[in-house]
Write a protein that holds these residues in place. Structure first.
Motif, PDB file in Angstrom:
ATOM      1  N   GLU A 199       3.958   5.850  -5.465  1.00 36.12           N
ATOM      2  CA  GLU A 199       3.912   5.924  -6.924  1.00 36.12           C
ATOM      3  C   GLU A 199       2.840   6.884  -7.392  1.00 36.12           C
ATOM      4  O   GLU A 199       3.039   7.624  -8.362  1.00 36.12           O
ATOM      5  CB  GLU A 199       3.687   4.526  -7.503  1.00 36.12           C
ATOM      6  CG  GLU A 199       4.889   3.607  -7.330  1.00 36.12           C
ATOM      7  CD  GLU A 199       4.603   2.181  -7.770  1.00 36.12           C
ATOM      8  OE1 GLU A 199       5.548   1.416  -8.019  1.00 36.12           O
ATOM      9  OE2 GLU A 199       3.408   1.825  -7.848  1.00 36.12           O
ATOM     10  N   ARG A 200       1.669   6.896  -6.703  1.00 38.89           N
ATOM     11  CA  ARG A 200       0.619   7.855  -7.076  1.00 38.89           C
ATOM     12  C   ARG A 200       1.067   9.284  -6.811  1.00 38.89           C
ATOM     13  O   ARG A 200       0.801  10.185  -7.622  1.00 38.89           O
ATOM     14  CB  ARG A 200      -0.665   7.548  -6.306  1.00 38.89           C
ATOM     15  CG  ARG A 200      -1.417   6.325  -6.805  1.00 38.89           C
ATOM     16  CD  ARG A 200      -2.838   6.303  -6.257  1.00 38.89           C
ATOM     17  NE  ARG A 200      -2.848   6.253  -4.805  1.00 38.89           N
ATOM     18  CZ  ARG A 200      -2.870   5.139  -4.080  1.00 38.89           C
ATOM     19  NH1 ARG A 200      -2.851   3.960  -4.694  1.00 38.89           N
ATOM     20  NH2 ARG A 200      -2.876   5.173  -2.759  1.00 38.89           N
ATOM     21  N   ALA A 201       1.764   9.533  -5.663  1.00 39.02           N
ATOM     22  CA  ALA A 201       2.243  10.879  -5.355  1.00 39.02           C
ATOM     23  C   ALA A 201       3.248  11.352  -6.396  1.00 39.02           C
ATOM     24  O   ALA A 201       3.231  12.512  -6.812  1.00 39.02           O
ATOM     25  CB  ALA A 201       2.874  10.896  -3.962  1.00 39.02           C
ATOM     26  N   ALA A 244       3.460  10.272  -9.549  1.00 38.50           N
ATOM     27  CA  ALA A 244       2.791  10.468 -10.832  1.00 38.50           C
ATOM     28  C   ALA A 244       1.970  11.744 -10.833  1.00 38.50           C
ATOM     29  O   ALA A 244       1.833  12.407 -11.866  1.00 38.50           O
ATOM     30  CB  ALA A 244       1.904   9.264 -11.148  1.00 38.50           C
ATOM     31  N   GLY A 245       1.399  12.132  -9.642  1.00 37.07           N
ATOM     32  CA  GLY A 245       0.539  13.312  -9.597  1.00 37.07           C
ATOM     33  C   GLY A 245       1.225  14.577  -9.145  1.00 37.07           C
ATOM     34  O   GLY A 245       0.562  15.614  -8.915  1.00 37.07           O
ATOM     35  N   ARG A 282       0.835  -1.213   0.000  1.00 38.38           N
ATOM     36  CA  ARG A 282       0.000   0.000   0.000  1.00 38.38           C
ATOM     37  C   ARG A 282       0.865   1.257   0.000  1.00 38.38           C
ATOM     38  O   ARG A 282       0.570   2.226  -0.711  1.00 38.38           O
ATOM     39  CB  ARG A 282      -0.931  -0.012   1.205  1.00 38.38           C
ATOM     40  CG  ARG A 282      -2.147  -0.916   1.032  1.00 38.38           C
ATOM     41  CD  ARG A 282      -3.188  -0.634   2.106  1.00 38.38           C
ATOM     42  NE  ARG A 282      -2.727  -1.043   3.433  1.00 38.38           N
ATOM     43  CZ  ARG A 282      -2.901  -2.254   3.949  1.00 38.38           C
ATOM     44  NH1 ARG A 282      -3.526  -3.181   3.231  1.00 38.38           N
ATOM     45  NH2 ARG A 282      -2.458  -2.542   5.146  1.00 38.38           N
ATOM     46  N   ARG A 297       2.235   1.797  -3.486  1.00 45.21           N
ATOM     47  CA  ARG A 297       1.242   2.356  -4.410  1.00 45.21           C
ATOM     48  C   ARG A 297       0.995   3.831  -4.136  1.00 45.21           C
ATOM     49  O   ARG A 297       0.842   4.632  -5.061  1.00 45.21           O
ATOM     50  CB  ARG A 297      -0.062   1.563  -4.302  1.00 45.21           C
ATOM     51  CG  ARG A 297       0.018   0.165  -4.912  1.00 45.21           C
ATOM     52  CD  ARG A 297      -1.368  -0.426  -5.099  1.00 45.21           C
ATOM     53  NE  ARG A 297      -2.027  -0.677  -3.810  1.00 45.21           N
ATOM     54  CZ  ARG A 297      -1.956  -1.811  -3.143  1.00 45.21           C
ATOM     55  NH1 ARG A 297      -1.228  -2.810  -3.623  1.00 45.21           N
ATOM     56  NH2 ARG A 297      -2.590  -1.962  -2.000  1.00 45.21           N
ATOM     57  N   ALA A 298       0.955   4.239  -2.817  1.00 46.14           N
ATOM     58  CA  ALA A 298       0.748   5.651  -2.475  1.00 46.14           C
ATOM     59  C   ALA A 298       1.920   6.508  -2.961  1.00 46.14           C
ATOM     60  O   ALA A 298       1.719   7.604  -3.500  1.00 46.14           O
ATOM     61  CB  ALA A 298       0.572   5.788  -0.970  1.00 46.14           C
TER      62      ALA A 298
END
Length: 579
Positions: free
Chosen positions: A228-230, A232-233, A222, A225-226
């Protein structure tokens, strides 16, 4: 009267005595006469005439008329189910092959009541054709069934095969009750193995020694994934930075306007005032522009300061952005390392778990069950057994001989199939075979003297009708002194009744272009100089040598040409031997 009779008797006696004396005298010879009679006669010459004719060299063969292209027929496998019929019954002939013509789609024979079809194809049948089978043998079957040729035994081919059998009064081979039961059992075995594996995995995953490690691994995934999202965004700049940059851009634009205004004012101040043309132009007085120049210098300084402030802030924004991205990348790397560490710890714990061996065994059992099911499915469904199709290179053909009869079990060759054309088989000596080439013309003579034309079709192994077999059925060595040959008659008319009868064949291996001078081979002698000559007989015992060139030899005669023109001509007699 009596005296005349006595006189006649005396005369007769004298004649008898004279005859006896002559006979005795003729048989009595002196020693000289005897020696002379025993001397050998004077030697004489044996001659033969020089002829002018066309020479044709032939090879004579004693052959047998038969049907061409004999082919032994064997069944490629079982007829009917995989076990040879109900309850594993042996493969037994119920209808034997019937000698005579056979066309594509005909039933060659029956085994255990099942048909054996003859179809056209160059590749032999060698396996059962079941759903999913691919290959050239499937293509041959599809051509015979008149369906799309794909090379795959698909649903369309299965349907066509079923129609084929029904149209001919049979049923296509379908799974029997025992096969269906076996399929159900194998499916159940796979399902049971799957359920066992799921239960064993669940027990392994729910073990108390595994729970903390599994939780740590889930958290690490988890976090990864967090991160990687941070990453990417992540925006290029923040909203505050965007607002500040907009303010600095406005300040630069305002400074640019001030510089432009000051430049215009200074330019206007420096222009001379216009004067009327009727009066002399006054002397221009100096205009004080120092204040305007000071304003322009200040405006330009303000523009420079605004531009430097914006550049400095843009650099600060870039540095802040790179620092944020590096922090986000670092967070992703750290999360990946944490996830990998947690996964490795969980995997190591599973390997040392007491339930691991049970899960491993469950996986192996499931793989075995699936393999057995897959293998069984290969032969399950509507199929064409290997023994129910016989592919023949050419059809129509004819069954020359049946090798089995009703009641026999199938062990080997079941029939011999030939083409409908005729052939003459024979053999020649190896030295004569060197003169033969396929395509040479020949003539053959039947036992009743009928002359027919023929063509040499093949020599050597290609002409052998059937392979020679030695002991134990092994192919034997051919006689090195003879070579098999095969001829094709020019016409089949009237030959059907002569199949199996002997034929005398004469194969033309060469001929002269026209008429030439010919003499017996014995008339040509080779002199000490190695040149061939003939002796032409003259008057008495005299002869004359003539040097010649030799050509074609045929039937004991040889073509000769005199080296010096005119020295040898038709009608001359040449010496064959001295007697």
């Amino acid at each position: 009267m009596r005296r005349s009779r006595v006189l006649a008797l005396v005369v007769a006696g004298v004649l008898v005595i004279a005859g006896v004396g002559w006979a005795v005298g003729s048989r009595l010879r002196s020693p000289a006469h005897e020696a002379a009679a025993r001397q050998p006669p004077k030697p004489s010459l044996v001659t033969a005439p020089v002829e002018r004719r066309k020479l044709t060299s032939t090879v004579t063969v004693s052959g047998t008329l038969t049907y061409g292209s004999p082919l032994p027929v064997t069944l490629a496998g079982m007829v009917g189910g995989a076990n040879g019929g109900a309850n594993g019954a042996p493969q037994r002939v119920t209808t034997a092959p019937d000698p005579g013509p056979i066309r594509e789609g005909d039933v060659l024979m029956q085994v255990n009541g099942r048909p054996v079809f003859a179809l056209k194809g160059k590749r032999p049948m060698y396996r059962p054709l079941v759903p999913g089978t691919e290959g050239d043998d499937v293509k041959q079957l599809q051509r015979a069934l008149r369906v799309k040729v794909t090379g795959v035994f698909d649903a369309a081919t299965v349907a066509a095969a079923k129609r084929w059998y029904v149209k001919r009064g049979y049923r296509a081979q379908e799974p029997d009750l025992e096969s269906r039961k076996t399929l159900q059992q194998l499916r159940q075995a796979v399902q049971t193995a799957e359920e066992t594996l799921v239960a064993d995995r669940k027990a392994l995953d729910e073990g108390l020694d595994m729970r903390p490690l599994r939780l740590r691994h889930d958290n690490a995934r988890r976090d990864l994934r967090a991160a990687e999202r941070a990453l990417a965004g992540a925006p290029e700049i923040t909203s505050e930075q965007e607002t500040q940059l907009a303010s600095l851009r406005r300040a630069v634009r305002a400074a640019e306007e001030q510089v432009l205004t000051a430049e215009q004012a200074l330019t206007e101040a420096r222009k001379p005032e216009p004067t009327p043309t009727t009066t002399p132009a006054p002397t221009p007085s100096a205009v004080d522009t120092s204040l305007l120049e000071m304003k322009l210098a200040n405006a330009r300084q303000d523009l420079y300061d605004a531009q430097q402030a914006m550049a400095a802030y843009e650099e600060q924004v870039r540095v802040d952005r790179d620092r944020r991205l590096e922090e986000l990348h670092k967070a992703v790397r750290t999360a990946k390392e944490a996830e990998a560490t947690a996964a490795q710890a969980l995997s190591r714990a599973r390997k040392v778990s007491p339930l691991r061996m049970k899960v491993t065994h469950s996986k192996a059992n499931l793989a075995d069950a699936r393999t057995v099911l897959a293998e069984f499915r290969k032969t399950y469904g509507v199929s064409v057994p290997a023994g129910e199709i016989v592919f023949l290179p050419k059809l129509p053909a004819r069954i020359d001989k049946a090798e089995v009869k009703p009641g026999d079990t199938i062990e080997g060759k079941v029939a011999t199939v030939t083409s409908s054309t005729f052939a003459v088989s024979g053999s020649v000596e190896a030295k004569e075979a060197k003169l033969l080439r396929p395509g040479q013309e020949a003539s053959m003579e039947t036992i009743d003297g009928t002359q027919l034309s023929a063509t040499l079709a093949a020599t050597g192994e290609e002409a052998r009708l059937t392979p020679e077999e030695g002991e134990n059925g092994q192919k034997g060595e051919s006689d090195t002194g003879s070579v098999p040959i095969l001829l094709t008659p020019g016409s089949a008319k009237g030959l059907k009744s002569l199949v199996g009868s002997p034929m005398t064949v004469r194969i033309s291996v060469g001929s002269t272009d026209g008429e030439v001078l010919a003499v017996p081979v014995a008339a040509v002698v080779t002199s000490a100089d190695g040149r061939p000559r003939v002796r032409v007989a003259l008057d008495g015992d005299r002869t004359r040598e003539v040097e010649v060139r030799t050509g074609l030899t045929a039937d004991g005669d040889v073509e000769v040409t005199p080296v010096r023109a005119g020295e040898l001509k038709e009608g001359d007699r040449v010496v064959v031997s001295d007697v």
